[in-house]
Design a protein around this motif. Structure first.
Motif, PDB file in Angstrom:
ATOM      1  N   GLN A 181      48.396  18.832 -21.085  1.00  0.00           N
ATOM      2  CA  GLN A 181      48.222  19.618 -19.859  1.00  0.00           C
ATOM      3  C   GLN A 181      48.604  21.081 -20.007  1.00  0.00           C
ATOM      4  O   GLN A 181      48.002  21.950 -19.384  1.00  0.00           O
ATOM      5  N   LYS A 182      49.597  21.371 -20.837  1.00  0.00           N
ATOM      6  CA  LYS A 182      50.037  22.761 -20.984  1.00  0.00           C
ATOM      7  C   LYS A 182      49.218  23.535 -22.007  1.00  0.00           C
ATOM      8  O   LYS A 182      49.382  24.740 -22.157  1.00  0.00           O
ATOM      9  N   ILE A 231      45.574  22.842 -22.457  1.00  0.00           N
ATOM     10  CA  ILE A 231      44.162  22.876 -22.074  1.00  0.00           C
ATOM     11  C   ILE A 231      44.075  22.973 -20.553  1.00  0.00           C
ATOM     12  O   ILE A 231      44.849  22.312 -19.851  1.00  0.00           O
ATOM     13  N   PRO A 232      43.149  23.793 -20.012  1.00  0.00           N
ATOM     14  CA  PRO A 232      43.011  23.875 -18.553  1.00  0.00           C
ATOM     15  C   PRO A 232      42.817  22.495 -17.923  1.00  0.00           C
ATOM     16  O   PRO A 232      42.087  21.656 -18.456  1.00  0.00           O
ATOM     17  N   LYS A 233      43.464  22.280 -16.781  1.00  0.00           N
ATOM     18  CA  LYS A 233      43.436  20.958 -16.147  1.00  0.00           C
ATOM     19  C   LYS A 233      42.031  20.509 -15.772  1.00  0.00           C
ATOM     20  O   LYS A 233      41.722  19.317 -15.791  1.00  0.00           O
ATOM     21  N   ASN A 234      41.154  21.464 -15.443  1.00  0.00           N
ATOM     22  CA  ASN A 234      39.794  21.066 -15.057  1.00  0.00           C
ATOM     23  C   ASN A 234      39.011  20.475 -16.232  1.00  0.00           C
ATOM     24  O   ASN A 234      37.980  19.833 -16.053  1.00  0.00           O
ATOM     25  N   LYS A 235      39.513  20.695 -17.468  1.00  0.00           N
ATOM     26  CA  LYS A 235      38.876  20.106 -18.642  1.00  0.00           C
ATOM     27  C   LYS A 235      39.462  18.737 -18.973  1.00  0.00           C
ATOM     28  O   LYS A 235      39.013  18.075 -19.916  1.00  0.00           O
ATOM     29  N   GLU A 278      37.398  20.459 -26.514  1.00  0.00           N
ATOM     30  CA  GLU A 278      38.242  21.473 -25.885  1.00  0.00           C
ATOM     31  C   GLU A 278      39.404  21.852 -26.804  1.00  0.00           C
ATOM     32  O   GLU A 278      39.797  23.022 -26.876  1.00  0.00           O
ATOM     33  N   ASN A 293      39.997  25.680 -28.274  1.00  0.00           N
ATOM     34  CA  ASN A 293      41.284  26.370 -28.097  1.00  0.00           C
ATOM     35  C   ASN A 293      42.091  26.426 -29.394  1.00  0.00           C
ATOM     36  O   ASN A 293      43.264  26.788 -29.372  1.00  0.00           O
TER      37      ASN A 293
END
Length: 465
Positions: free
Chosen positions: A127-128, A130-134, A147, A151
C-alpha cells in the motif's frame, strides 16, 4: 495456406478467455511494448499483433506454441497446433529458443500459485509503494506485478521487495525466487567464460587461466541486468499530417529488438511535443541508475541544425537534452557511458523524395555547431544520422538508413566483442558509401568516452568447429 493459417488463429482466439489473454500479454512484454499491449482487449487483436511483429507466421508458430504451453492450454496445443507438451519442452531446452524470459516465467508462476487470500496480503503490504487505486480488489496479481515494474519496485535482477513481501506467508515462493537468482548468477559466470576470442589473440597474451589481457584500453563495466534504460523518443504523427514520418515505427521495432536482446530495459514514447521530449529525458536523468551500467537514448524526429522538432512544431535544443545527463545533473550515471543516437536532419533538404524522405522541415540556419559546444559531458557518445548542415534519409517501408544499418551492425558485431566506436565506424563506412536520392549521407560520431564500450551478449554463441 494463408486461409488455413488465419482459420487456425481464429479458432485459437475463440477458445481463449479474458484471464488467459491477460496472461499471454504479460508473457509477451519483452517483445511487444506495454502501450500496444494495453490497447488489446480481445485475443484476435493479440494474435494480429504477433503477426505484425513477425513473432508468428504460417511457417513459424513456435512462439504461439510456447505461449499456450506456458498458460497450460495443452488442449489447444494438441488440437490446433498438433504438438505435445513433450515436444515443446524438448525444443525449449535448446539454448536461446525460449522467447519468454525466465524472469517473466517466474512472475507468472508465482501469480498462478497465489490463492486469493495471498493476493490480498500482497496488496496490503504494498500500500505504501503503489497507489491504492491500482490495488483494488479486482486487480489481478499480474496487474499488481505490472504496477511494481512501472514503479521500479521489481526488475529482472532485483526481486528483493517481492521476496520481503512473500517471506511472511509464502516462504515456498520466496525460495523459488532464491533459486531463480542463483541460476542467474550461475549463467552470468558461464557467459563470462564463453565470450568469443578475437583471432588476433596469441597464446602468450593469455593468462594462466586463459583470460585475455590483450586489450590496450580499459573497458566500461557491463555487469548488471538490465544494463540500463534504452529510451526511444519516436515522433511519427505531427500536427501537419504532411510531415508524418512513415517508416519510423520500423526503427523503433529494430532498436527494441536489439537492445532487449542486449539486456536493456527498453521503452518507447511516441509523438511527443517539444516540452514533453525534454520532460521525458529529464525524468530519466532523475532516476537512480546506481544498479545500472549505462544509459541509451534514441531520438527520431524532424530537425534543424542543433535542434529536434516536437510534434507541436516547437524545437528543443540537443544540448539541453544532453545536459540533463551531466555529472552534476545525474550523479548516479557519473563515470558510466551515456549514449544518444539522433535520426533527424541537420540541414537543407535538397532532393525531392518518393519512397525515401528527408527528416527535415522548414528553413534552416547555416554554420550551426550541434554538439561540440558541450565540453563537460564526459563518458558521452552521440551518434548523429548526418553531419551538420545536411539531410538524412528514411524509407517508408523499411525505416531510416542510419538506424537500420546501426541495428544490423550491432547484431553482427556485438557477438564478436567489437566496441561501440568500431561498430559506429562500420556504420559510417556503409551509410557513407550509399547513393540516396542522388545524394549522400554521412553519419557523425561525437564521443567523450574514456574507455571501450563492449556490449556483452546475453548467451554465449554456439561453438563452431
Amino acid at each position: 495456406m494463408s486461409t488455413d493459417f488465419h482459420k487456425l488463429l481464429f479458432d485459437i482466439s475463440e477458445a481463449l478467455v479474458t484471464d488467459e489473454l491477460e496472461a499471454l500479454k504479460f508473457l509477451s512484454l519483452e517483445h511487444i511494448p506495454m502501450r500496444k499491449l494495453e490497447a488489446i482487449e480481445e485475443p484476435k487483436a493479440f494474435l494480429d499483433v504477433l503477426q505484425e511483429r513477425d513473432l508468428i507466421g504460417a511457417g513459424n508458430l513456435f512462439f504461439l506454441k510456447e505461449l499456450l504451453y506456458r498458460i497450460n492450454r495443452m488442449d489447444l496445443l494438441a488440437a490446433q497446433l498438433r504438438s505435445s507438451p513433450e515436444e515443446v519442452e524438448k525444443e525449449l531446452r535448446i539454448p536461446g529458443r525460449a522467447k519468454v524470459s525466465a524472469y517473466r516465467q517466474l512472475l507468472y508462476g508465482i501469480a498462478e500459485d497465489l490463492i486469493p487470500e495471498d493476493v490480498k496480503n500482497v496488496k496490503f503490504l504494498l500500500q505504501k509503494k503503489i497507489p491504492k487505486n491500482k490495488l483494488q480488489s479486482g486487480a489481478s496479481m499480474l496487474k499488481v506485478f505490472l504496477e511494481m515494474e512501472r514503479n521500479v519496485i521489481i526488475k529482472e535482477d532485483d526481486l528483493s521487495v517481492l521476496k520481503g513481501v512473500l517471506k511472511g506467508f509464502r516462504a515456498d515462493l520466496k525460495k523459488r525466487i532464491d533459486t531463480y537468482e542463483e541460476k542467474i548468477k550461475e549463467n552470468d559466470s558461464k557467459a563470462i567464460l564463453h565470450y568469443p576470442v578475437p583471432v588476433s589473440v596469441n597464446a602468450e597474451e593469455e593468462g594462466a587461466e586463459g583470460e585475455t589481457s590483450h586489450w590496450p584500453v580499459e573497458s566500461y563495466k557491463m555487469k548488471n541486468n538490465p544494463h540500463g534504460y534504452c529510451v526511444i523518443l519516436n515522433n511519427y504523427m505531427f500536427k501537419n499530417p504532411y510531415e508524418a514520418r512513415e517508416g519510423t515505427e520500423k526503427d523503433g521495432e529494430a532498436v527494441k529488438e536489439v537492445f532487449s536482446w542486449l539486456q536493456f530495459e527498453t521503452v518507447e514514447h511516441m509523438d511527443l511535443e517539444a516540452y514533453e521530449m525534454y520532460a521525458k529525458v529529464k525524468e530519466y536523468s532523475k532516476k537512480d541508475h546506481s544498479n545500472m551500467d549505462c544509459f541509451v537514448c534514441f531520438i527520431f524526429s524532424h530537425g534543424e541544425e542543433n535542434k529536434i522538432k516536437g510534434v507541436d512544431h516547437e524545437f528543443i535544443n540537443i544540448k539541453d537534452l544532453l545536459s540533463c545527463f551531466s555529472g552534476s545533473n545525474c550523479p548516479s550515471l557519473a563515470g558510466k557511458p551515456k549514449l544518444f543516437f539522433i535520426q533527424a536532419c541537420q540541414g537543407f533538404a535538397v532532393h525531392p523524395a518518393v519512397t525515401v524522405k528527408e527528416d527535415a522541415s522548414g528553413h534552416f540556419e547555416a554554420d550551426a555547431t550541434p554538439l561540440h559546444s558541450i565540453p563537460d559531458l564526459a563518458d558521452t557518445l552521440v551518434g548523429m544520422a548526418t553531419v551538420e548542415g545536411y539531410e538524412c534519409y528514411r524509407c517508408r517501408e523499411t525505416g531510416s538508413v542510419y538506424i537500420q544499418c546501426l541495428c544490423e551492425k550491432m547484431k553482427l558485431l556485438c557477438p564478436l566483442r567489437e566496441d561501440l566506436v568500431t561498430i559506429l565506424t562500420e556504420v559510417n563506412k556503409e551509410v557513407g558509401g550509399r547513393v540516396l536520392n542522388e545524394g549522400k549521407q554521412m553519419p557523425e560520431i561525437i564521443s567523450t568516452l574514456r574507455k571501450r564500450l563492449i556490449f556483452p551478449i546475453p548467451q554465449p554463441p554456439s561453438a563452431e568447429k
